[in-house]
Design an enzyme around this catalytic site. Structure first.
Site, PDB file in Angstrom:
ATOM      1  N   GLU A   1      33.737  16.399   5.626  1.00 47.10           N
ATOM      2  CA  GLU A   1      34.723  16.512   4.614  1.00 47.10           C
ATOM      3  C   GLU A   1      34.824  17.604   3.963  1.00 47.10           C
ATOM      4  OE1 GLU A   1      34.869  12.853   2.379  1.00 47.10           O
ATOM      5  OE2 GLU A   1      33.827  11.600   3.745  1.00 47.10           O
TER       6      GLU A   1
ATOM      7  N   GLY B   1      38.151  21.947  13.008  1.00 42.13           N
ATOM      8  CA  GLY B   1      37.312  21.511  12.156  1.00 42.13           C
ATOM      9  C   GLY B   1      37.710  21.768  10.788  1.00 42.13           C
TER      10      GLY B   1
ATOM     11  N   THR C   1      39.281  15.263  12.615  1.00 44.75           N
ATOM     12  CA  THR C   1      38.796  16.452  13.419  1.00 44.75           C
ATOM     13  C   THR C   1      38.928  16.699  14.818  1.00 44.75           C
ATOM     14  OG1 THR C   1      37.038  16.439  11.646  1.00 44.75           O
ATOM     15  CG2 THR C   1      36.498  17.524  13.707  1.00 44.75           C
TER      16      THR C   1
END
Length: 584
Positions: free
Chosen positions: A399, A166, A161
């Site tokens: 995740e 993101g 990230t």
């Protein structure tokens, strides 16, 4: 890794890459999911021993002290390593336990029952941190890194990230530049990296020019490399015992022996690792919910109000029954997916995403219901529930944010059907820009044929009605998905309302199939009469899931999407609510 099942895959399965993607085609490849995965007995014994060792260690832990100290403790990590709990799936030749995916996830349930921060620290270390080295590392890399990581002498981390990347992880800005001596010079920045200040081995991803093309590379960074800076620690709402950091790379020289896989394969490696991490979040949600139920059931059996115990009231019973029945379905789905991994089914990306979305959202709602049942006392910080809520709130975000994963489930599920339909053979639903021109040229029209999905013949006879209903749902999924593709054409990538409905439908279909498989095995092994409770819960889950599938698919045509878009656009234009009853 060792096999988790005693059954061998039929040769016909080799032609099917993904069970859930086939559902969008109206196909049910039951040979992939029947019988339900049967764990290896010898591995089961080792799992029980590892879980027992973990519970013994937990007797001396103070999770509230961890939160105050902002770390689970170096001693805790060493103790876990000495107990064999830091390298669960690492091959035994490198000092690990060599567990299957099923075995690994079963132990991780126990981590999640004990504490959220503990499960995340260990999850970063094992589920994603060193997973890439196990899967893609050279023999030399495995020999160099895995023994210390499996023993808990070093911690691993996963650095993907970035400030501007993101959920859209493909568009990284960190860059590695090749050097004449074969090394790479890395510059860039990462954020929200778990184990950031405690880790010593960081599997890191960056853009790189490979063969004249801008691609991705995976690199193994080590603590102490010149130019590798561990930045400030984030002050988080929950998981406060997890060391979450910003990382900066200032001309970090990475030697060629620390390139993971081949240059250019970095994004593929990252996504493969995240598929595994998402699956552990699903089974972790199973474990955490079991822990919540184990806490609240004794309370509602003992707490008296209005002259009766709480468990006698229907609205209390409704909450407990919802959690138990949904958990039975989630557990079945999660471990069926583990079985697919252990049987080396080529593509389990949809299944792991389904488990992550379903599990993390179920856990959030379950925790809220449990706190409600605990009453005012549950709101006190002397009780564990407020900490649990703070800890688990991030799970639907990291995740892969759940909304992004819903789009992923729907779009990648549509892809095989788009390939099959005339005029959509080159549709790339994973690449919105590249898809538009293909869809714009497509001429609408329905295929004039009756789609007949496979039936489920492998389910136990006691489950025939439920199996037939699932087959009908698969037929409807195919028909509705085809309609969405044909109606929206180049717009399909922007139709997220419809994507959400299709993702919801296929998730509930997959869960029902998993439950049918699991309960069929129970009925075969134990007989119908002794398995009455499991059969009753399975029927209850399937009834509710079937209703959700019908509602989701029916809403593809009958909905108020345009109204919702219009209201949202008005609010965005106003920049505020704008309809207050009393103006200031």
């Amino acid at each position: 890794m060792e096999a988790a099942t005693t059954t061998q895959r039929p040769a016909a399965e080799e032609e099917v890459s993904s069970f859930s993607k086939s559902l969008f085609l109206g196909e049910i490849h039951e040979e992939l999911v029947f019988p339900f995965p049967s764990p290896d007995p010898e591995e089961q014994d080792r799992i029980r021993a590892l879980n027992q060792a973990l519970r013994v260690l937990a007797e001396d832990w103070d999770v509230n002290a961890w939160e105050e100290d902002r770390w689970i403790g170096d001693r805790t990590v060493r103790d876990l390593g000495e107990a064999g709990l830091c390298g669960l799936y690492v091959p035994q030749e490198y000092g690990g336990q060599g567990l299957s995916q099923t075995g690994y996830c079963r132990v991780f349930e126990t981590f999640a029952q004990i504490d959220g921060a503990l499960s995340v620290v260990m999850g970063v270390h094992q589920s994603i941190g060193m997973k890439g080295i196990v899967l893609f590392g050279s023999d030399e890399q495995k020999e160099r890194f895995l023994p210390d990581l499996a023993a808990g002498r070093r911690l691993a981390a996963f650095a993907l990230t970035e400030p501007d990347a993101g959920s859209d992880a493909y568009h990284l800005q960190s860059r590695a530049v090749s050097q004449p001596d074969g090394s790479w010079v890395l510059n860039g920045e990462k954020r929200y990296i778990g184990n950031g200040g405690k880790g010593e081995v960081f599997v890191t991803f960056a853009r790189a020019e490979v063969g004249g093309k801008d691609r991705h590379i995976a690199l193994i960074l080590e603590k102490g490399m010149r130019g590798f800076e561990v930045g400030e620690r984030y002050d988080t709402m929950g998981l406060r015992a997890n060391d979450l950091r910003r990382l900066r790379f200032n001309d970090v020289r990475v030697p060629p022996e620390n390139v993971l896989g081949e240059p250019g394969e970095g994004f593929h490696i990252a996504m493969h690792i995240l598929n595994n991490g998402r699956l552990s979040l699903g089974t972790g949600s199973v474990g955490a919910t079991k822990g919540l139920l184990d806490r609240i059931i004794p309370h509602v059996k003992e707490r008296r109000q209005f002259g009766r115990v709480l468990g006698d009231f229907e609205l209390v019973q409704e909450k407990i029954a919802w959690m138990v029945s949904y958990l039975f379905g989630l557990e079945s789905m999660a471990y069926l997916t583990c079985g697919l991994v252990d049987r080396k089914v080529p593509d389990y990306s949809l299944e792991s995403a389904i488990c992550k979305v379903s599990g993390t959202e179920f856990l959030w709602y379950a925790a809220n219901r449990v706190l409600q049942l605990r009453g005012g006392e549950g709101y006190m910080r002397t009780e564990p529930y407020e900490k649990i809520l703070r800890d688990i709130r991030i799970f639907p975000i990291f995740e892969g944010a759940n909304d992004v994963l819903r789009a992923f489930i729907a779009l990648t599920g549509m892809k095989p059907l788009g390939d099959e339909l005339s005029g959509l053979g080159e549709l790339d639903l994973g690449d919105p820009i590249g898809s538009i021109c293909v869809l714009a040229e497509y001429v609408s029209g329905r295929i004039q044929r009756q789609v007949r999905p496979d039936r489920i013949d492998a389910a136990h006879a006691e489950l025939k009605r439920q199996a037939d209903e699932v087959a009908d749902q698969v037929k409807q999924l195919r028909e509705v998905t085809e309609k969405v593709l044909r109606e929206h054409r180049k717009e399909v990538i922007e139709r997220q309302f419809q994507q959400k409905r299709l993702a919801s439908a296929v998730s509930d279909i997959y869960a029902q199939v998993a439950l049918l498989s699991r309960v069929s095995s129970i009925l075969e092994d134990q007989g119908v009469e002794p398995s009455g409770q499991e059969l009753y819960i399975a029927d209850t889950f399937c009834r509710r899931a079937a209703a959700r599938v019908r509602a989701a698919l029916d809403q593809v045509e009958a909905n108020d999407d345009e109204r919702m878009v219009a209201i949202a656009k008005l609010a965005l234009k106003r920049g505020e609510y704008g309809y207050a009853l009393f103006e200031d």
